[in-house]
Write an enzyme that holds these catalytic residues in place. Structure first.
Site, PDB file in Angstrom:
ATOM      1  N   ASP A  40       0.842  -1.203   0.000  1.00  0.00           N
ATOM      2  CA  ASP A  40       0.000   0.000   0.000  1.00  0.00           C
ATOM      3  C   ASP A  40       0.874   1.248   0.000  1.00  0.00           C
ATOM      4  O   ASP A  40       1.478   1.612   1.002  1.00  0.00           O
ATOM      5  CB  ASP A  40      -0.923   0.009   1.221  1.00  0.00           C
ATOM      6  CG  ASP A  40      -1.884   1.180   1.155  1.00  0.00           C
ATOM      7  OD1 ASP A  40      -2.905   1.057   0.447  1.00  0.00           O
ATOM      8  OD2 ASP A  40      -1.608   2.230   1.766  1.00  0.00           O
ATOM      9  N   TYR A  45       3.536   9.725   0.451  1.00  0.00           N
ATOM     10  CA  TYR A  45       4.444   9.133   1.447  1.00  0.00           C
ATOM     11  C   TYR A  45       5.908   9.474   1.151  1.00  0.00           C
ATOM     12  O   TYR A  45       6.787   9.260   1.984  1.00  0.00           O
ATOM     13  CB  TYR A  45       4.277   7.605   1.531  1.00  0.00           C
ATOM     14  CG  TYR A  45       2.875   7.142   1.900  1.00  0.00           C
ATOM     15  CD1 TYR A  45       1.949   8.012   2.464  1.00  0.00           C
ATOM     16  CD2 TYR A  45       2.478   5.825   1.687  1.00  0.00           C
ATOM     17  CE1 TYR A  45       0.664   7.590   2.789  1.00  0.00           C
ATOM     18  CE2 TYR A  45       1.198   5.395   2.017  1.00  0.00           C
ATOM     19  CZ  TYR A  45       0.298   6.286   2.560  1.00  0.00           C
ATOM     20  OH  TYR A  45      -0.970   5.856   2.876  1.00  0.00           O
ATOM     21  N   LYS A  74      -1.951   6.206  -4.486  1.00  0.00           N
ATOM     22  CA  LYS A  74      -3.013   7.201  -4.244  1.00  0.00           C
ATOM     23  C   LYS A  74      -2.699   8.545  -4.892  1.00  0.00           C
ATOM     24  O   LYS A  74      -1.545   8.992  -4.868  1.00  0.00           O
ATOM     25  CB  LYS A  74      -3.212   7.387  -2.735  1.00  0.00           C
ATOM     26  CG  LYS A  74      -3.347   6.078  -2.002  1.00  0.00           C
ATOM     27  CD  LYS A  74      -3.634   6.196  -0.528  1.00  0.00           C
ATOM     28  CE  LYS A  74      -3.505   4.826   0.120  1.00  0.00           C
ATOM     29  NZ  LYS A  74      -2.148   4.499   0.526  1.00  0.00           N
ATOM     30  N   HIS A 107      -6.760  10.082  -2.587  1.00  0.00           N
ATOM     31  CA  HIS A 107      -6.224   9.980  -1.221  1.00  0.00           C
ATOM     32  C   HIS A 107      -7.133  10.652  -0.180  1.00  0.00           C
ATOM     33  O   HIS A 107      -7.369  10.105   0.895  1.00  0.00           O
ATOM     34  CB  HIS A 107      -4.816  10.584  -1.186  1.00  0.00           C
ATOM     35  CG  HIS A 107      -3.964  10.072  -0.074  1.00  0.00           C
ATOM     36  ND1 HIS A 107      -2.603   9.935  -0.170  1.00  0.00           N
ATOM     37  CD2 HIS A 107      -4.270   9.649   1.175  1.00  0.00           C
ATOM     38  CE1 HIS A 107      -2.119   9.458   0.960  1.00  0.00           C
ATOM     39  NE2 HIS A 107      -3.112   9.284   1.803  1.00  0.00           N
ATOM     40  N   ASN A 166     -11.009   7.914   2.657  1.00  0.00           N
ATOM     41  CA  ASN A 166     -11.429   8.980   3.581  1.00  0.00           C
ATOM     42  C   ASN A 166     -12.743   9.637   3.171  1.00  0.00           C
ATOM     43  O   ASN A 166     -12.967  10.806   3.472  1.00  0.00           O
ATOM     44  CB  ASN A 166     -10.312  10.038   3.703  1.00  0.00           C
ATOM     45  CG  ASN A 166      -9.034   9.441   4.257  1.00  0.00           C
ATOM     46  OD1 ASN A 166      -9.037   8.847   5.333  1.00  0.00           O
ATOM     47  ND2 ASN A 166      -7.934   9.556   3.512  1.00  0.00           N
ATOM     48  N   SER A 214      -4.325   2.208   9.570  1.00  0.00           N
ATOM     49  CA  SER A 214      -4.061   2.312  11.012  1.00  0.00           C
ATOM     50  C   SER A 214      -4.835   1.241  11.783  1.00  0.00           C
ATOM     51  O   SER A 214      -5.558   1.542  12.747  1.00  0.00           O
ATOM     52  CB  SER A 214      -4.403   3.699  11.554  1.00  0.00           C
ATOM     53  OG  SER A 214      -3.713   4.687  10.851  1.00  0.00           O
ATOM     54  N   GLY A 217      -4.624   1.267  15.457  1.00  0.00           N
ATOM     55  CA  GLY A 217      -5.114   2.449  16.172  1.00  0.00           C
ATOM     56  C   GLY A 217      -4.012   3.423  16.530  1.00  0.00           C
ATOM     57  O   GLY A 217      -3.204   3.822  15.679  1.00  0.00           O
ATOM     58  N   LEU A 219      -1.157   3.432  17.814  1.00  0.00           N
ATOM     59  CA  LEU A 219       0.277   3.160  17.634  1.00  0.00           C
ATOM     60  C   LEU A 219       0.897   3.952  16.490  1.00  0.00           C
ATOM     61  O   LEU A 219       2.032   4.404  16.564  1.00  0.00           O
ATOM     62  CB  LEU A 219       0.500   1.670  17.366  1.00  0.00           C
ATOM     63  CG  LEU A 219       0.295   0.731  18.541  1.00  0.00           C
ATOM     64  CD1 LEU A 219       0.677  -0.684  18.129  1.00  0.00           C
ATOM     65  CD2 LEU A 219       1.103   1.180  19.739  1.00  0.00           C
ATOM     66  N   GLU A 223       4.293   8.664  17.310  1.00  0.00           N
ATOM     67  CA  GLU A 223       5.478   9.390  16.842  1.00  0.00           C
ATOM     68  C   GLU A 223       5.120  10.754  16.259  1.00  0.00           C
ATOM     69  O   GLU A 223       5.976  11.618  16.119  1.00  0.00           O
ATOM     70  CB  GLU A 223       6.253   8.550  15.809  1.00  0.00           C
ATOM     71  CG  GLU A 223       5.457   8.259  14.561  1.00  0.00           C
ATOM     72  CD  GLU A 223       6.125   7.257  13.595  1.00  0.00           C
ATOM     73  OE1 GLU A 223       7.041   7.662  12.891  1.00  0.00           O
ATOM     74  OE2 GLU A 223       5.705   6.081  13.570  1.00  0.00           O
ATOM     75  N   LYS A 268       1.824  -1.432   9.205  1.00  0.00           N
ATOM     76  CA  LYS A 268       3.185  -1.070   8.795  1.00  0.00           C
ATOM     77  C   LYS A 268       4.138  -1.411   9.931  1.00  0.00           C
ATOM     78  O   LYS A 268       3.861  -1.155  11.101  1.00  0.00           O
ATOM     79  CB  LYS A 268       3.234   0.429   8.499  1.00  0.00           C
ATOM     80  CG  LYS A 268       4.626   1.013   8.429  1.00  0.00           C
ATOM     81  CD  LYS A 268       4.952   1.817   9.703  1.00  0.00           C
ATOM     82  CE  LYS A 268       6.411   2.186   9.778  1.00  0.00           C
ATOM     83  NZ  LYS A 268       6.791   2.754  11.092  1.00  0.00           N
ATOM     84  N   SER A 269       5.252  -2.026   9.603  1.00  0.00           N
ATOM     85  CA  SER A 269       6.346  -2.149  10.550  1.00  0.00           C
ATOM     86  C   SER A 269       7.644  -2.252   9.778  1.00  0.00           C
ATOM     87  O   SER A 269       7.672  -2.822   8.693  1.00  0.00           O
ATOM     88  CB  SER A 269       6.181  -3.379  11.454  1.00  0.00           C
ATOM     89  OG  SER A 269       7.292  -3.423  12.337  1.00  0.00           O
TER      90      SER A 269
HETATM   91  P1  A2P Z   1       7.436  -0.217  13.999  1.00  0.00           P
HETATM   92  O1  A2P Z   1       7.499   0.212  12.569  1.00  0.00           O
HETATM   93  O2  A2P Z   1       8.525   0.344  14.832  1.00  0.00           O
HETATM   94  O3  A2P Z   1       7.252  -1.698  14.167  1.00  0.00           O
HETATM   95  P2  A2P Z   1      -0.218   1.210  11.658  1.00  0.00           P
HETATM   96  O4  A2P Z   1       0.013   0.014  10.858  1.00  0.00           O
HETATM   97  O5  A2P Z   1      -1.539   1.212  12.361  1.00  0.00           O
HETATM   98  O6  A2P Z   1       0.110   2.471  10.924  1.00  0.00           O
HETATM   99  O7  A2P Z   1       0.779   1.131  12.909  1.00  0.00           O
HETATM  100  C1  A2P Z   1       2.081   1.154  12.750  1.00  0.00           C
HETATM  101  C2  A2P Z   1       2.728   1.438  14.084  1.00  0.00           C
HETATM  102  O8  A2P Z   1       2.611   0.340  14.976  1.00  0.00           O
HETATM  103  C3  A2P Z   1       4.188   1.670  13.914  1.00  0.00           C
HETATM  104  O9  A2P Z   1       4.590   2.591  14.876  1.00  0.00           O
HETATM  105  C4  A2P Z   1       4.819   0.289  14.167  1.00  0.00           C
HETATM  106  O10 A2P Z   1       6.113   0.454  14.675  1.00  0.00           O
HETATM  107  C5  A2P Z   1       3.880  -0.281  15.213  1.00  0.00           C
HETATM  108  N1  A2P Z   1       3.665  -1.716  15.075  1.00  0.00           N
HETATM  109  C6  A2P Z   1       3.510  -2.405  13.934  1.00  0.00           C
HETATM  110  N2  A2P Z   1       3.287  -3.697  14.185  1.00  0.00           N
HETATM  111  C7  A2P Z   1       3.278  -3.842  15.525  1.00  0.00           C
HETATM  112  C8  A2P Z   1       3.085  -4.953  16.396  1.00  0.00           C
HETATM  113  N3  A2P Z   1       2.849  -6.171  15.919  1.00  0.00           N
HETATM  114  N4  A2P Z   1       3.151  -4.725  17.727  1.00  0.00           N
HETATM  115  C9  A2P Z   1       3.392  -3.503  18.217  1.00  0.00           C
HETATM  116  N5  A2P Z   1       3.580  -2.412  17.437  1.00  0.00           N
HETATM  117  C10 A2P Z   1       3.516  -2.567  16.101  1.00  0.00           C
END
Ligand code: A2P
Length: 322
Positions: A40, A45, A74, A107, A166, A214, A217, A219, A223, A268-269
């Site tokens: 995605d 971005y 997007k 977007h 959105n 998201s 939520g 998380l 940042e 996203k991670s």
């Molecule tokens: P990081 O990239 O350091 O792993 P979203 O997908 O809702 O946008 O959320 C992404 C956020 O959640 C990022 O800050 C990511 O950090 C963190 N994150 C992604 N996967 C996990 C997980 N399985 N457990 C805890 N935090 C996570």
């Protein structure tokens, strides 16, 4: 409808928002290596060149073929006018080193004043960030004009599907009244604190798929100072109890809830262990009761709200949700 547009979107995608340019190509490569087939992306971005490098590297190494991937991107707010939609999509395709997208989305339902690619790309929210008091400038472009230009891109084969992000229920009704090509997807913020039941139901009635961004939520917003630690859904007793019962992490419970209610999710991670964790959602099931209890956590808490962040950061009050 072409045969290609019958293909189902992989229900877990890899989200690229906020992945730094330096990390991005390697993260995309790693995600594909770990089995992600849905990416995605978005012009806004600021990392599509690197996404393209990651994809190319993966294809060159034989990890997958182009047709195994589902790539979404997007259209940014500054390119809503009909003459800008085609060039914006072409720029995205060039950056991604692809000749078609699987899905192209508007977007935001927000038309901003045009900024030439040579001037600044991606253009972001400010019209001119270098003036004394930078602010977001709007452009009077109706959404039906943008949609019609999106339909042209579909007809030209540059994208296999088109959709929106959105939009609220009112905008979805409006879109359905004039769309010649029906939207294939609505992408919205959704997680247990923002369950969006009415939108999901409306999309189901109209056979429009929904992607939840998201999905974890708060998380995503820590940042950015748009949420605080106490708002994490992962500590909710019902989530923790389900995690314990199933031997999974709280994040997997929340993501599984997203998939099990029929949405596509795009966590996203940049951390390998979390990439693995976030895609490992298909060897367990939440009970009906757990699903209901997690859905009952809803507080209509929206973290990604232009009505809030445009005023706080871009010098313009521009609400789009009531
Ligand atoms: P990081 O990239 O350091 O792993 P979203 O997908 O809702 O946008 O959320 C992404 C956020 O959640 C990022 O800050 C990511 O950090 C963190 N994150 C992604 N996967 C996990 C997980 N399985 N457990 C805890 N935090 C996570």
């Amino acid at each position: 409808m072409t045969k290609k547009s019958d293909r189902k979107i992989p229900s877990v995608g890899f989200g690229m928002w906020k992945i730094a340019e330096d990390d991005c190509a390697a993260s995309v490569y790693k995600a594909i290596k770990l089995g992600y087939r849905h990416l995605d992306s978005a012009s806004d971005y600021g990392n599509e060149v690197q996404v393209g490098e990651g994809i190319k590297h993966a294809i060159d190494d034989g990890l997958c073929r182009r047709e195994d991937l589902w790539v979404t991107s997007k259209l940014w707010n500054t390119y809503h006018a009909k003459e800008h939609v085609g060039p914006a999509l072409q720029k995205t395709l060039d950056d991604l080193q692809l000749d078609y997208l699987d899905l192209y989305l508007i977007h935001f339902p927000i038309a901003q004043r045009y900024v030439d690619f040579k001037e600044r790309y991606p253009a972001g929210w400010f019209f001119d960030p270098d003036v004394d008091e930078p602010r977001m400038h709007l452009e009077k472009v109706p959404l039906h004009e943008t949609w019609s230009a999106m339909e042209e891109q579909y007809q030209n084969g540059l994208t296999h599907r088109i959709g929106v992000c959105n939009y609220n229920t009112g905008l979805m009704h409006d879109l359905l009244s004039y769309a010649k090509i029906k939207p294939a997807m609505l992408q919205i913020e959704s997680h247990p604190y923002l369950t969006q039941e009415a939108l999901l139901r409306l999309c189901k009635m109209n056979d429009i798929a929904v992607t939840a961004f998201s999905p974890l939520g708060a998380l995503s917003y820590l940042e950015l100072d748009m949420a605080n630690e106490t708002e994490s859904v992962l500590e909710q007793p019902v989530v923790v109890a389900a995690a314990k019962r199933l031997g999974k992490t709280p994040a997997q419970i929340v993501l599984r809830w997203g998939v099990q209610r029929g949405t596509t999710i795009i966590p996203k991670s940049t951390k390998e262990h979390r990439m693995i964790e976030n895609a490992d959602l298909f060897n367990f099931e939440l009970s009906e009761r757990e699903m209901t209890e997690i859905s009952a956590l809803n507080q209509n808490r929206r973290f990604n709200d232009p009505g809030v962040f445009c005023e706080a950061a871009f010098n313009r009050f521009h609400p789009i949700y009531d």
